[in-house]
Enzyme design. Sequence first.
Site, PDB file in Angstrom:
ATOM      1  N   LYS A   1       9.055  -9.734  -1.860  1.00  0.00           N
ATOM      2  CA  LYS A   1       9.309  -8.301  -1.970  1.00  0.00           C
ATOM      3  C   LYS A   1      10.535  -7.958  -1.116  1.00  0.00           C
ATOM      4  O   LYS A   1      10.984  -8.766  -0.301  1.00  0.00           O
ATOM      5  CB  LYS A   1       8.091  -7.516  -1.487  1.00  0.00           C
ATOM      6  CG  LYS A   1       6.942  -7.502  -2.472  1.00  0.00           C
ATOM      7  CD  LYS A   1       5.848  -6.578  -2.004  1.00  0.00           C
ATOM      8  CE  LYS A   1       4.775  -6.422  -3.070  1.00  0.00           C
ATOM      9  NZ  LYS A   1       3.712  -5.496  -2.650  1.00  0.00           N
TER      10      LYS A   1
ATOM     11  N   GLU B   1      -3.388   3.022  -6.470  1.00  0.00           N
ATOM     12  CA  GLU B   1      -2.984   2.472  -5.173  1.00  0.00           C
ATOM     13  C   GLU B   1      -3.146   3.550  -4.128  1.00  0.00           C
ATOM     14  O   GLU B   1      -2.837   4.715  -4.383  1.00  0.00           O
ATOM     15  CB  GLU B   1      -1.511   2.029  -5.182  1.00  0.00           C
ATOM     16  CG  GLU B   1      -1.169   0.939  -6.168  1.00  0.00           C
ATOM     17  CD  GLU B   1       0.320   0.602  -6.137  1.00  0.00           C
ATOM     18  OE1 GLU B   1       0.997   0.973  -5.153  1.00  0.00           O
ATOM     19  OE2 GLU B   1       0.806  -0.015  -7.097  1.00  0.00           O
TER      20      GLU B   1
END
Length: 612
Positions: free
Chosen positions: A533, A501
């Site tokens: 999230k 990432e």
Amino acid sequence: MPHANATKRRDGTIIGVNYGLLGNNLPPPKEVIKLITKKGIQGVRIYEPNHEVLEALRGTGLIVAVGVKHVDLPDLAGSTEAANKWIQANYVPYYEDVFIEYISVGNEAIPGPYAKYVFPAMQNLDASFRAAGLYESVHISTTVSSQVLANSYPPSNAIFAYNSAYYMNEITKFLGTNEFPLMINVYPYFALDADPKNVGLKYAIFESETPVFYDQGLPYYNLYAAMIDAFVAAMWKPTEGRPVDIVVAETGWPSADARRRDSKIIGINYGLLGDNLPPPKEAIKLVMEKGIQGVRIDEPNHEVLEALRGTGLIISVGVKNVDLAEIAGSKEAANKWIQTNYVPYYEDVFIEYISVGNEAIPGPNAEYVFPAMQNLDASFRAAGLYESVHISTTVSTKVLSNSHTPSKAIFAYDSAYYMNEIAKFLDSNSFPLMINVYPFFAMYADPSYNTLNYAIFGSETPVFYDQGLPYYNLYEATVDAFVAAMWEPTEGRPIDIVVAETGWPSAEKGTTPRYTRYPIETYLYALFNENLKPEGVEQNFGNFYPSMEPVYPLCDTVGLDMKWEARNVPTSPGRLHRLCEYICAKLLTIYSRVFFLLFLIISNFMQVSFAH
């Protein structure tokens, strides 16, 4: 009754070609077969009995090998009726004017989850061909790779590996009794790629003018010959010294290493923490339309994996942190995980990486990561899938200490015990370490040290030198800190790195000052804004809204020819607008093998973050 062309079988060296169909831009079979005959190629191998291809082969006189798909092996192994049906559907309609010489019952099915079905399927097909009076028309075999071998150097020491020997001994006896050949896949390239220290380039590519070694008085000039003779030696005991013919079913050398290092691959993180996201099939369709070439998922979601079938995308699948303790505790749990989450998909979903936990080190699950990696690796080996995947884990800069100066970086006190063992494991298996690299967060945490230009690739001159190496940006320095930290546990041997990432990457070179081996694989974050999230900025990392409209203007295609729209770039504040323009301009010049897990911070996040 024997086929009219049966006299062709062993009267000369036959050079054929494998005709694969895994592409959506291939010419029609009639044109392909016309090309083959025009080039003087004498044989064709197909991996399944595709009827359009078989129709195109009528009357050509080409020698043909037809494969039996792995998914059909259990049925064929279970009954002669299924074998009769297969022959009536895939052989009888063509046998008069298509010279099908070989039936390959599976391709590299041994070792693996289908291994137990291969020999009984061969027996049933053989019985069915005999019953139909076609006994002398075809050779029944299976195709195996060097994964079935152990102790293959020197060749005379080769035997069948423990996870293959039971099946291969029976198959070898069957082949010897019926004078059928063993079909083998021989790839010196992969042997060289796996062990370049001990397998020299000249030995691999037929350039050695003197013997590289002798084995029982026989000179070996090249790896190809040694690999074939290893199969010959392994069959010696089960056949009691009677020779079995060999057909090299596959061999070759790639024009480009598209899978590992030389290509420009772009991928994306596909998260599922949202209750308003499009269905996986639509999401994967979007990924394909945008030219994205890889997908990383944090857990083995079966609906997503089903949507990935046949796409050709390169996939990274994560093991959830909550599953680590169980997998670390027993090989049975590791076997179950593989049988549930990998085996059902491995034939038509290209899962290259298994990430055992995401940022589990340091933390309460840290102690489970390495034993879970070991158990999964052992289970993949036992299943004959050792070369199919890379076992790794994904870590952040939290595992590092003293990382401001890359060469001084070491593993932090709360991570060193685990990371040293993992680094040694990765080194011994040629697996990469997967890392999360976020220059933005480093800058936000310490803006006095990590300046904006340093964080976003804005410096045109080196910000500092470390052991004579110039550092222009924080991204490179962060990656090289991982390289330095692994130096001691691996005794200086380099480990590949995959950036799992990141955000704001400018991979014009694809390497860093310290890591110059290959372009670094990089995953950017993320595909969608995910509303489940944690509330706030975490919900705003996506490149697309759930409606599949672009958030930030993702390029029309994420290949080298990137085209960016500007309509979503905020017009104020001015610094933010210039930052967005800079990031886009940098991404326009991407040149590397990037597994993009796209992380382009959208406007409201950036305004909050840079407000001070």
